[in-house]
Design a protein around this motif. Structure first.
Motif, PDB file in Angstrom:
ATOM      1  N   HIS A  13      27.832  -0.558   1.782  1.00 13.47           N
ATOM      2  CA  HIS A  13      29.052   0.026   2.360  1.00 13.47           C
ATOM      3  C   HIS A  13      28.852   0.430   3.821  1.00 13.47           C
ATOM      4  O   HIS A  13      29.383   1.440   4.292  1.00 13.47           O
ATOM      5  CB  HIS A  13      29.523   1.227   1.545  1.00 13.47           C
ATOM      6  CG  HIS A  13      29.665   0.949   0.077  1.00 13.47           C
ATOM      7  ND1 HIS A  13      30.390  -0.122  -0.424  1.00 13.47           N
ATOM      8  CD2 HIS A  13      29.142   1.593  -1.003  1.00 13.47           C
ATOM      9  CE1 HIS A  13      30.328  -0.115  -1.741  1.00 13.47           C
ATOM     10  NE2 HIS A  13      29.583   0.902  -2.120  1.00 13.47           N
ATOM     11  N   GLY A  14      28.022  -0.338   4.523  1.00 17.66           N
ATOM     12  CA  GLY A  14      27.850  -0.111   5.950  1.00 17.66           C
ATOM     13  C   GLY A  14      26.914   1.005   6.340  1.00 17.66           C
ATOM     14  O   GLY A  14      26.848   1.363   7.528  1.00 17.66           O
ATOM     15  N   GLU A  15      26.179   1.554   5.381  1.00 19.34           N
ATOM     16  CA  GLU A  15      25.251   2.623   5.736  1.00 19.34           C
ATOM     17  C   GLU A  15      24.028   2.640   4.823  1.00 19.34           C
ATOM     18  O   GLU A  15      24.055   2.104   3.712  1.00 19.34           O
ATOM     19  CB  GLU A  15      25.955   3.978   5.690  1.00 19.34           C
ATOM     20  CG  GLU A  15      26.516   4.355   4.341  1.00 19.34           C
ATOM     21  CD  GLU A  15      27.286   5.656   4.382  1.00 19.34           C
ATOM     22  OE1 GLU A  15      27.622   6.130   5.498  1.00 19.34           O
ATOM     23  OE2 GLU A  15      27.544   6.224   3.312  1.00 19.34           O
ATOM     24  N   ARG A  16      22.991   3.273   5.301  1.00 18.19           N
ATOM     25  CA  ARG A  16      21.778   3.420   4.519  1.00 18.19           C
ATOM     26  C   ARG A  16      21.999   4.437   3.407  1.00 18.19           C
ATOM     27  O   ARG A  16      22.713   5.416   3.595  1.00 18.19           O
ATOM     28  CB  ARG A  16      20.611   3.851   5.404  1.00 18.19           C
ATOM     29  CG  ARG A  16      20.285   2.828   6.490  1.00 18.19           C
ATOM     30  CD  ARG A  16      19.173   3.298   7.405  1.00 18.19           C
ATOM     31  NE  ARG A  16      19.085   2.423   8.572  1.00 18.19           N
ATOM     32  CZ  ARG A  16      17.971   1.843   8.987  1.00 18.19           C
ATOM     33  NH1 ARG A  16      16.826   2.054   8.339  1.00 18.19           N
ATOM     34  NH2 ARG A  16      17.975   1.043  10.040  1.00 18.19           N
ATOM     35  N   THR A  17      21.381   4.186   2.279  1.00 14.77           N
ATOM     36  CA  THR A  17      21.480   5.117   1.157  1.00 14.77           C
ATOM     37  C   THR A  17      20.522   6.288   1.371  1.00 14.77           C
ATOM     38  O   THR A  17      19.587   6.200   2.189  1.00 14.77           O
ATOM     39  CB  THR A  17      21.127   4.405  -0.156  1.00 14.77           C
ATOM     40  OG1 THR A  17      19.742   4.017  -0.123  1.00 14.77           O
ATOM     41  CG2 THR A  17      22.007   3.179  -0.368  1.00 14.77           C
ATOM     42  N   PRO A  18      20.711   7.390   0.644  1.00  9.16           N
ATOM     43  CA  PRO A  18      19.754   8.498   0.750  1.00  9.16           C
ATOM     44  C   PRO A  18      18.317   8.072   0.441  1.00  9.16           C
ATOM     45  O   PRO A  18      17.371   8.580   1.053  1.00  9.16           O
ATOM     46  CB  PRO A  18      20.279   9.499  -0.290  1.00  9.16           C
ATOM     47  CG  PRO A  18      21.748   9.241  -0.345  1.00  9.16           C
ATOM     48  CD  PRO A  18      21.886   7.752  -0.191  1.00  9.16           C
ATOM     49  N   ALA A  19      18.150   7.132  -0.488  1.00  9.59           N
ATOM     50  CA  ALA A  19      16.800   6.663  -0.831  1.00  9.59           C
ATOM     51  C   ALA A  19      16.117   6.007   0.350  1.00  9.59           C
ATOM     52  O   ALA A  19      14.886   6.068   0.482  1.00  9.59           O
ATOM     53  CB  ALA A  19      16.876   5.689  -2.006  1.00  9.59           C
ATOM     54  N   ALA A  20      16.899   5.383   1.236  1.00  7.95           N
ATOM     55  CA  ALA A  20      16.308   4.728   2.407  1.00  7.95           C
ATOM     56  C   ALA A  20      15.604   5.733   3.312  1.00  7.95           C
ATOM     57  O   ALA A  20      14.643   5.391   4.008  1.00  7.95           O
ATOM     58  CB  ALA A  20      17.380   3.977   3.183  1.00  7.95           C
ATOM     59  N   GLY A  21      16.071   6.978   3.285  1.00  9.43           N
ATOM     60  CA  GLY A  21      15.436   8.018   4.094  1.00  9.43           C
ATOM     61  C   GLY A  21      14.116   8.499   3.539  1.00  9.43           C
ATOM     62  O   GLY A  21      13.410   9.269   4.193  1.00  9.43           O
ATOM     63  N   LEU A  22      13.766   8.051   2.335  1.00  6.78           N
ATOM     64  CA  LEU A  22      12.518   8.463   1.691  1.00  6.78           C
ATOM     65  C   LEU A  22      11.457   7.374   1.721  1.00  6.78           C
ATOM     66  O   LEU A  22      10.404   7.507   1.103  1.00  6.78           O
ATOM     67  CB  LEU A  22      12.801   8.852   0.230  1.00  6.78           C
ATOM     68  CG  LEU A  22      13.830   9.969   0.031  1.00  6.78           C
ATOM     69  CD1 LEU A  22      14.113  10.170  -1.455  1.00  6.78           C
ATOM     70  CD2 LEU A  22      13.349  11.268   0.669  1.00  6.78           C
ATOM     71  N   LEU A  23      11.723   6.299   2.467  1.00  9.78           N
ATOM     72  CA  LEU A  23      10.786   5.183   2.524  1.00  9.78           C
ATOM     73  C   LEU A  23       9.593   5.494   3.415  1.00  9.78           C
ATOM     74  O   LEU A  23       9.679   6.291   4.353  1.00  9.78           O
ATOM     75  CB  LEU A  23      11.492   3.936   3.057  1.00  9.78           C
ATOM     76  CG  LEU A  23      12.633   3.372   2.221  1.00  9.78           C
ATOM     77  CD1 LEU A  23      13.313   2.225   2.975  1.00  9.78           C
ATOM     78  CD2 LEU A  23      12.134   2.899   0.862  1.00  9.78           C
ATOM     79  N   SER A  24       8.486   4.833   3.138  1.00 17.59           N
ATOM     80  CA  SER A  24       7.310   4.920   3.996  1.00 17.59           C
ATOM     81  C   SER A  24       7.576   4.173   5.302  1.00 17.59           C
ATOM     82  O   SER A  24       8.562   3.429   5.429  1.00 17.59           O
ATOM     83  CB  SER A  24       6.102   4.312   3.294  1.00 17.59           C
ATOM     84  OG  SER A  24       6.309   2.925   3.055  1.00 17.59           O
ATOM     85  N   GLU A  25       6.687   4.352   6.261  1.00 13.29           N
ATOM     86  CA  GLU A  25       6.878   3.733   7.576  1.00 13.29           C
ATOM     87  C   GLU A  25       6.986   2.205   7.500  1.00 13.29           C
ATOM     88  O   GLU A  25       7.887   1.620   8.134  1.00 13.29           O
ATOM     89  CB  GLU A  25       5.744   4.161   8.516  1.00 13.29           C
ATOM     90  CG  GLU A  25       5.926   3.714   9.965  1.00 13.29           C
ATOM     91  CD  GLU A  25       5.438   2.290  10.215  1.00 13.29           C
ATOM     92  OE1 GLU A  25       5.981   1.626  11.117  1.00 13.29           O
ATOM     93  OE2 GLU A  25       4.507   1.861   9.501  1.00 13.29           O
ATOM     94  N   ALA A  60       0.812  -1.218   0.000  1.00 17.90           N
ATOM     95  CA  ALA A  60       0.000   0.000   0.000  1.00 17.90           C
ATOM     96  C   ALA A  60       0.850   1.274   0.000  1.00 17.90           C
ATOM     97  O   ALA A  60       0.350   2.346  -0.360  1.00 17.90           O
ATOM     98  CB  ALA A  60      -0.928   0.000   1.216  1.00 17.90           C
ATOM     99  N   ALA A  61       2.111   1.165   0.383  1.00 16.29           N
ATOM    100  CA  ALA A  61       2.974   2.355   0.461  1.00 16.29           C
ATOM    101  C   ALA A  61       4.358   2.031  -0.097  1.00 16.29           C
ATOM    102  O   ALA A  61       5.360   2.101   0.617  1.00 16.29           O
ATOM    103  CB  ALA A  61       3.073   2.838   1.905  1.00 16.29           C
ATOM    104  N   PRO A  62       4.447   1.674  -1.389  1.00 16.19           N
ATOM    105  CA  PRO A  62       5.726   1.241  -1.968  1.00 16.19           C
ATOM    106  C   PRO A  62       6.696   2.406  -2.159  1.00 16.19           C
ATOM    107  O   PRO A  62       6.288   3.570  -2.179  1.00 16.19           O
ATOM    108  CB  PRO A  62       5.304   0.657  -3.315  1.00 16.19           C
ATOM    109  CG  PRO A  62       4.083   1.457  -3.692  1.00 16.19           C
ATOM    110  CD  PRO A  62       3.367   1.688  -2.393  1.00 16.19           C
ATOM    111  N   PRO A  63       7.967   2.106  -2.318  1.00 16.99           N
ATOM    112  CA  PRO A  63       8.932   3.167  -2.651  1.00 16.99           C
ATOM    113  C   PRO A  63       8.556   3.830  -3.979  1.00 16.99           C
ATOM    114  O   PRO A  63       8.015   3.183  -4.874  1.00 16.99           O
ATOM    115  CB  PRO A  63      10.262   2.409  -2.783  1.00 16.99           C
ATOM    116  CG  PRO A  63      10.069   1.157  -1.978  1.00 16.99           C
ATOM    117  CD  PRO A  63       8.634   0.799  -2.142  1.00 16.99           C
ATOM    118  N   ALA A  64       8.826   5.112  -4.085  1.00 19.17           N
ATOM    119  CA  ALA A  64       8.490   5.849  -5.308  1.00 19.17           C
ATOM    120  C   ALA A  64       9.231   5.265  -6.505  1.00 19.17           C
ATOM    121  O   ALA A  64      10.399   4.896  -6.414  1.00 19.17           O
ATOM    122  CB  ALA A  64       8.855   7.325  -5.138  1.00 19.17           C
ATOM    123  N   ALA A  65       8.538   5.182  -7.628  1.00 22.20           N
ATOM    124  CA  ALA A  65       9.105   4.573  -8.832  1.00 22.20           C
ATOM    125  C   ALA A  65      10.383   5.271  -9.277  1.00 22.20           C
ATOM    126  O   ALA A  65      11.304   4.630  -9.794  1.00 22.20           O
ATOM    127  CB  ALA A  65       8.068   4.597  -9.952  1.00 22.20           C
TER     128      ALA A  65
END
Length: 207
Positions: free
Chosen positions: A66-78, A34-39
């Motif tokens: 590389h041991g860290e979250r990518t910038p895209a990970a910060g844009l994910l839904s809950e 219901a809340a997928p990552p943006a295309a």
């Protein structure tokens, strides 16, 4: 979200691999759908030609490397943030280590989301030798046989047909340690453009 009480099942044919059923419950699969990552966060991957080790067509969203979250990970839904948190948690790696009888807690890991749309596929290959573990978690709750997209496991690259075909049913997962005989592929998606095959892939790398 990840059911760490789920059981790892070991299989020996056509090569040693494990499966886990009900790794995610239906209600949580629905939340993710219901809340997928943006295309636009995905990048297109295409390799075609006999000179490549494997050919493929897919979309990839990398969430951790590389041991860290990518910038895209910060844009994910809950729900997706919750899923990623679970996959990176000490509880998850402890559960995996116990279920596989192999310590994976210190292995570098990459987490990505692969989407296969109409006509997308992946040809037969063994996976990179630098991987310690290749783990796929399917997210499509409803997937019909006519949609294709099965994970095919092969006896050899030249076999006439796969030895085992595993449908990408939501909440199920398949994992194996790559070596010279772990031949596998992904069948062409034939869902008429109505559904994409959605899979989280965890790649544990040799230290």
């Amino acid at each position: 979200m990840i059911r760490t009480e789920a059981e790892f099942l070991r299989h020996r044919t056509p090569f040693t691999h494990h499966t886990v059923d009900k790794m995610i419950e239906s209600a949580d699969l629905a939340r993710l759908a219901a809340a997928p990552p943006a295309a636009e966060l995905y990048r297109r991957l295409v390799k075609q030609g006999s000179w490549h080790v494997k050919n493929y067509r897919a979309w990839l969203l990398t969430l951790f490397e590389h041991g860290e979250r990518t910038p895209a990970a910060g844009l994910l839904s809950e729900p997706w943030t919750e899923l990623l948190d679970d996959l990176l948690s000490p509880e998850f790696t402890a559960w995996a280590s116990e279920g596989l009888d192999r310590d994976v807690t210190s292995l570098p890991v990459t987490v990505g989301v692969f989407r296969y749309g109409e006509g997308d596929h992946q040809t037969v290959h063994t996976a990179k030798a630098t991987k310690a573990l290749h783990w796929v978690l399917h997210l499509n709750e409803d997937w019909r046989p006519s949609f294709g997209g099965e994970l095919h496991l092969w006896e050899s690259e030249s076999a006439a047909a796969p030895a085992l075909s595993i449908p990408p049913l939501g909440g199920t997962s398949v994992l194996f340690a790559p070596h010279a005989s772990t031949w596998h592929s992904i069948g062409e998606v034939t869902a008429g453009g109505r559904f994409d095959r959605a899979t989280v892939v965890l790649e544990y790398w040799q230290p």
